[in-house]
Design a protein around this motif. Structure first.
Motif, PDB file in Angstrom:
ATOM      1  N   ALA A  52       0.815  -1.215   0.000  1.00  0.00           N
ATOM      2  CA  ALA A  52       0.000   0.000   0.000  1.00  0.00           C
ATOM      3  C   ALA A  52       0.850   1.267   0.000  1.00  0.00           C
ATOM      4  O   ALA A  52       0.566   2.233  -0.712  1.00  0.00           O
ATOM      5  N   TYR A  53       1.933   1.252   0.809  1.00  0.00           N
ATOM      6  CA  TYR A  53       2.663   2.501   1.061  1.00  0.00           C
ATOM      7  C   TYR A  53       4.186   2.364   0.955  1.00  0.00           C
ATOM      8  O   TYR A  53       4.902   3.300   1.285  1.00  0.00           O
TER       9      TYR A  53
ATOM     10  N   ALA B 148      15.218  14.029  -3.376  1.00  0.00           N
ATOM     11  CA  ALA B 148      14.652  14.982  -2.419  1.00  0.00           C
ATOM     12  C   ALA B 148      15.388  14.872  -1.094  1.00  0.00           C
ATOM     13  O   ALA B 148      15.855  13.800  -0.711  1.00  0.00           O
ATOM     14  N   VAL B 149      15.488  15.993  -0.410  1.00  0.00           N
ATOM     15  CA  VAL B 149      16.168  16.033   0.889  1.00  0.00           C
ATOM     16  C   VAL B 149      15.161  15.676   1.983  1.00  0.00           C
ATOM     17  O   VAL B 149      14.190  16.398   2.205  1.00  0.00           O
ATOM     18  N   GLN B 150      15.368  14.564   2.633  1.00  0.00           N
ATOM     19  CA  GLN B 150      14.463  14.097   3.697  1.00  0.00           C
ATOM     20  C   GLN B 150      15.291  13.392   4.773  1.00  0.00           C
ATOM     21  O   GLN B 150      15.480  12.173   4.753  1.00  0.00           O
TER      22      GLN B 150
ATOM     23  N   ASN C  15      10.557   2.948  -0.135  1.00  0.00           N
ATOM     24  CA  ASN C  15      10.025   4.065  -0.951  1.00  0.00           C
ATOM     25  C   ASN C  15      11.082   4.427  -1.974  1.00  0.00           C
ATOM     26  O   ASN C  15      11.947   5.286  -1.730  1.00  0.00           O
TER      27      ASN C  15
ATOM     28  N   LEU D  74      12.834   5.984 -11.204  1.00  0.00           N
ATOM     29  CA  LEU D  74      12.874   6.994 -12.265  1.00  0.00           C
ATOM     30  C   LEU D  74      14.301   7.195 -12.778  1.00  0.00           C
ATOM     31  O   LEU D  74      14.538   7.299 -13.991  1.00  0.00           O
TER      32      LEU D  74
ATOM     33  N   ARG E 207       3.505  10.164 -15.483  1.00  0.00           N
ATOM     34  CA  ARG E 207       4.694  10.658 -14.788  1.00  0.00           C
ATOM     35  C   ARG E 207       5.655   9.510 -14.504  1.00  0.00           C
ATOM     36  O   ARG E 207       6.863   9.641 -14.689  1.00  0.00           O
ATOM     37  N   LEU E 208       5.120   8.391 -14.048  1.00  0.00           N
ATOM     38  CA  LEU E 208       5.961   7.245 -13.680  1.00  0.00           C
ATOM     39  C   LEU E 208       6.193   6.305 -14.869  1.00  0.00           C
ATOM     40  O   LEU E 208       6.918   5.313 -14.719  1.00  0.00           O
TER      41      LEU E 208
ATOM     42  N   ARG F  32       8.321  16.762   8.124  1.00  0.00           N
ATOM     43  CA  ARG F  32       8.158  17.687   7.007  1.00  0.00           C
ATOM     44  C   ARG F  32       8.192  16.908   5.697  1.00  0.00           C
ATOM     45  O   ARG F  32       8.848  15.869   5.620  1.00  0.00           O
ATOM     46  N   LEU F  33       7.511  17.422   4.720  1.00  0.00           N
ATOM     47  CA  LEU F  33       7.493  16.760   3.412  1.00  0.00           C
ATOM     48  C   LEU F  33       8.698  17.209   2.594  1.00  0.00           C
ATOM     49  O   LEU F  33       8.968  18.407   2.473  1.00  0.00           O
ATOM     50  N   ALA F  34       9.421  16.248   2.032  1.00  0.00           N
ATOM     51  CA  ALA F  34      10.541  16.565   1.156  1.00  0.00           C
ATOM     52  C   ALA F  34      10.022  17.166  -0.143  1.00  0.00           C
ATOM     53  O   ALA F  34       8.934  16.832  -0.615  1.00  0.00           O
ATOM     54  N   VAL F  35      10.814  18.053  -0.713  1.00  0.00           N
ATOM     55  CA  VAL F  35      10.434  18.713  -1.963  1.00  0.00           C
ATOM     56  C   VAL F  35      10.898  17.847  -3.140  1.00  0.00           C
ATOM     57  O   VAL F  35      12.102  17.630  -3.320  1.00  0.00           O
ATOM     58  N   GLN F  36       9.960  17.316  -3.895  1.00  0.00           N
ATOM     59  CA  GLN F  36      10.281  16.455  -5.032  1.00  0.00           C
ATOM     60  C   GLN F  36       9.250  16.698  -6.137  1.00  0.00           C
ATOM     61  O   GLN F  36       8.224  16.013  -6.224  1.00  0.00           O
TER      62      GLN F  36
ATOM     63  N   LEU G  61       9.120  15.875  -9.119  1.00  0.00           N
ATOM     64  CA  LEU G  61       8.851  14.743 -10.018  1.00  0.00           C
ATOM     65  C   LEU G  61       7.712  13.866  -9.494  1.00  0.00           C
ATOM     66  O   LEU G  61       7.075  13.153 -10.268  1.00  0.00           O
TER      67      LEU G  61
ATOM     68  N   LYS H 184      -0.736  10.524  -6.792  1.00  0.00           N
ATOM     69  CA  LYS H 184      -1.035   9.708  -5.609  1.00  0.00           C
ATOM     70  C   LYS H 184      -0.288   8.383  -5.742  1.00  0.00           C
ATOM     71  O   LYS H 184      -0.864   7.325  -6.027  1.00  0.00           O
TER      72      LYS H 184
ATOM     73  N   CYS I  24       2.560   5.380  -4.365  1.00  0.00           N
ATOM     74  CA  CYS I  24       2.579   4.493  -3.190  1.00  0.00           C
ATOM     75  C   CYS I  24       3.833   4.638  -2.324  1.00  0.00           C
ATOM     76  O   CYS I  24       4.105   3.772  -1.495  1.00  0.00           O
ATOM     77  N   ASN I  25       4.595   5.710  -2.484  1.00  0.00           N
ATOM     78  CA  ASN I  25       5.739   5.985  -1.584  1.00  0.00           C
ATOM     79  C   ASN I  25       5.231   6.904  -0.485  1.00  0.00           C
ATOM     80  O   ASN I  25       5.278   8.134  -0.625  1.00  0.00           O
ATOM     81  N   ARG I  26       4.752   6.355   0.596  1.00  0.00           N
ATOM     82  CA  ARG I  26       4.016   7.152   1.573  1.00  0.00           C
ATOM     83  C   ARG I  26       4.590   7.075   2.982  1.00  0.00           C
ATOM     84  O   ARG I  26       3.873   7.275   3.960  1.00  0.00           O
ATOM     85  N   LEU I  27       5.892   6.826   3.087  1.00  0.00           N
ATOM     86  CA  LEU I  27       6.471   6.746   4.432  1.00  0.00           C
ATOM     87  C   LEU I  27       6.380   8.072   5.187  1.00  0.00           C
ATOM     88  O   LEU I  27       6.223   8.081   6.408  1.00  0.00           O
ATOM     89  N   GLU I  28       6.472   9.190   4.477  1.00  0.00           N
ATOM     90  CA  GLU I  28       6.337  10.475   5.173  1.00  0.00           C
ATOM     91  C   GLU I  28       4.957  10.581   5.825  1.00  0.00           C
ATOM     92  O   GLU I  28       4.838  11.036   6.976  1.00  0.00           O
TER      93      GLU I  28
END
Lengths: 279, 279
Positions: A28-29, A136-138, A148, A154, B60-61, B134-138, B140, B145, B147-151
């Protein structure tokens, strides 16, 4: 007992399972971690280092791990069925969950072990390019080997399209981080340097094994510093040290410091000793 | 025919499948997309908008989608077995793959449809906090929506621990983005504003439906601007409009503009009309 044809074992908590559940949070994630280990004659010489990284990732994500003793025994049994297997991959997810991001506190972890052929040793230096994809910086996810990985997917697709062996990645601020599936060492003024992985990227097990023996230090690098280096290699725990021969227009001839690094690695993991003998 | 107990259908390409394969790239890398749709009496009123976002993500992907007609028919059949089901979730992954990040060009997508109960309507305003995550800036991956949702998992865990209903997220530069699973609208000087989602976050289907009717505009907001707003609501396609009652120490009484927005939404999706009648 392995699933025929796939060489994969699936577990939920301590028990074998026929399949990954459709409501698994890994699916899922990407809510999980993984490790890819190089095997040697049925053994996994760097097991402890891989498990330590897995444990760091689990602490960061507050994800339950299965019992190390059981995972290690199952991996050994999987390898025993095919002593020529060269790679073992372990995935651990947070297990099943209801719809929604909130992690269930009590879910048993799902884990998968699979065995794979060893990759061929690098006969030639790698042809590499700079990827357009940036990482991305995380800091919350940096260094650990979580599931993830769309950025790497990509970036790797760019490499396939361009017909190169690998691609180098910068973060959003232009700092060089790594290749898509390997860390990076550059030789400058006789000293090995590798980028820190505190903002993004994966802290590779092979990289960690090499830091002290190579007296390497961590420092941020920009693209110009890589192009200006006297030698560059990539490394990961499956393929060992992979010398760079070309990065876009820049080329490097074989360098004795890279050859020395490969001999060092051969002393750290016997599979890479064989690579040296039969390149 | 559904899998008993799970209300889930699994497909590979056009064919039903008993289980997700252990080598599925959704499991390995979160290499997939998902949609969560609110149902109403066996129908999915916002199907077209959800599919359009899915298609944007797939472009996109560069991920193959199944045939929309088949997915829609299977979703309708799944709902027909339980007309009270309130939610349908669709996951589409890049399908099976060998070890390594490189996407196989020809893999059939894996897709899963599951039905779930409708969530209860929001009887009270939400209690919300600022997340430390905080959400990383990406760019791309922003807006789609995937499925990389660890944040989101980390941020949601903060909310559970703090005992609040939801959490608001900023990006690494301090721009407000969204809640963990909802978009954000704030009322300032009589006008609704919602943050752009070009650097991170998910461009919600409910948000998109509301933009024109509410004459809302997109603008970057910092945390102080949210706290200073006259009213704030969250929204997503499953729960509709969720008014904020508290954000850390700041509280808001019910606001007539939020009530008006809920009436607007009720005209756009009949499930949310029922929510209004039976709050």
């Amino acid at each position: 007992m392995t699933t025929p044809g796939t060489n994969t074992l699936i577990f939920r908590g301590g028990a074998r399972s026929d399949a990954v559940s459709a409501d698994d949070r890994g699916l899922a994630y990407g809510d999980g971690l993984f490790e890819t280990l190089r095997a040697h004659r049925g053994t996994l010489p760097w097991w402890d280092a891989h498990w330590a990284r897995l444990a760091r990732g689990a602490a960061r994500l507050r994800l339950r791990l299965p019992e190390q003793r059981q995972v290690r025994a199952e991996a050994a049994a999987l390898l025993a069925q095919d002593p020529d297997a060269g790679v073992v991959k372990l995935i651990v997810t947070r297990g099943r969950g209801a719809r929604g991001y909130a992690p269930a506190a009590d879910a048993a972890p799902t884990w998968l072990l699979s065995r794979h052929p060893a990759p061929p040793a690098a006969a030639h230096g790698l042809q590499v390019r700079w990827c357009r994809t940036r990482l991305a910086v995380q800091p919350l996810l940096a260094g650990i080997k979580h599931c993830n990985r769309l950025e790497q997917v990509l970036a790797r697709a760019e490499c396939v399209e361009a017909g190169v062996d690998e691609g180098l990645l910068c973060d959003a601020d232009g700092n060089v981080v790594s290749a898509t599936s390997a860390n990076l060492f550059v030789l400058r003024e006789g000293r090995w340097t590798t980028p820190p992985l505190d903002r993004c990227g994966v802290a590779g097990v092979c990289r960690a094994q090499l830091l002290a023996p190579l007296q390497a230090h961590e420092a941020r690098l920009d693209a110009a510093a890589v192009a200006a280096a006297d030698a560059v290699f990539l490394c990961n725990a499956v393929r060992g040290i992979l010398p760079l021969a070309r990065l876009d227009a820049r080329t490097w001839p074989p360098h004795p410091a890279v050859a020395a690094a490969r001999r060092t690695l051969a002393q750290l993991h016997p599979a890479f000793a064989l690579d040296l003998e039969h390149p």
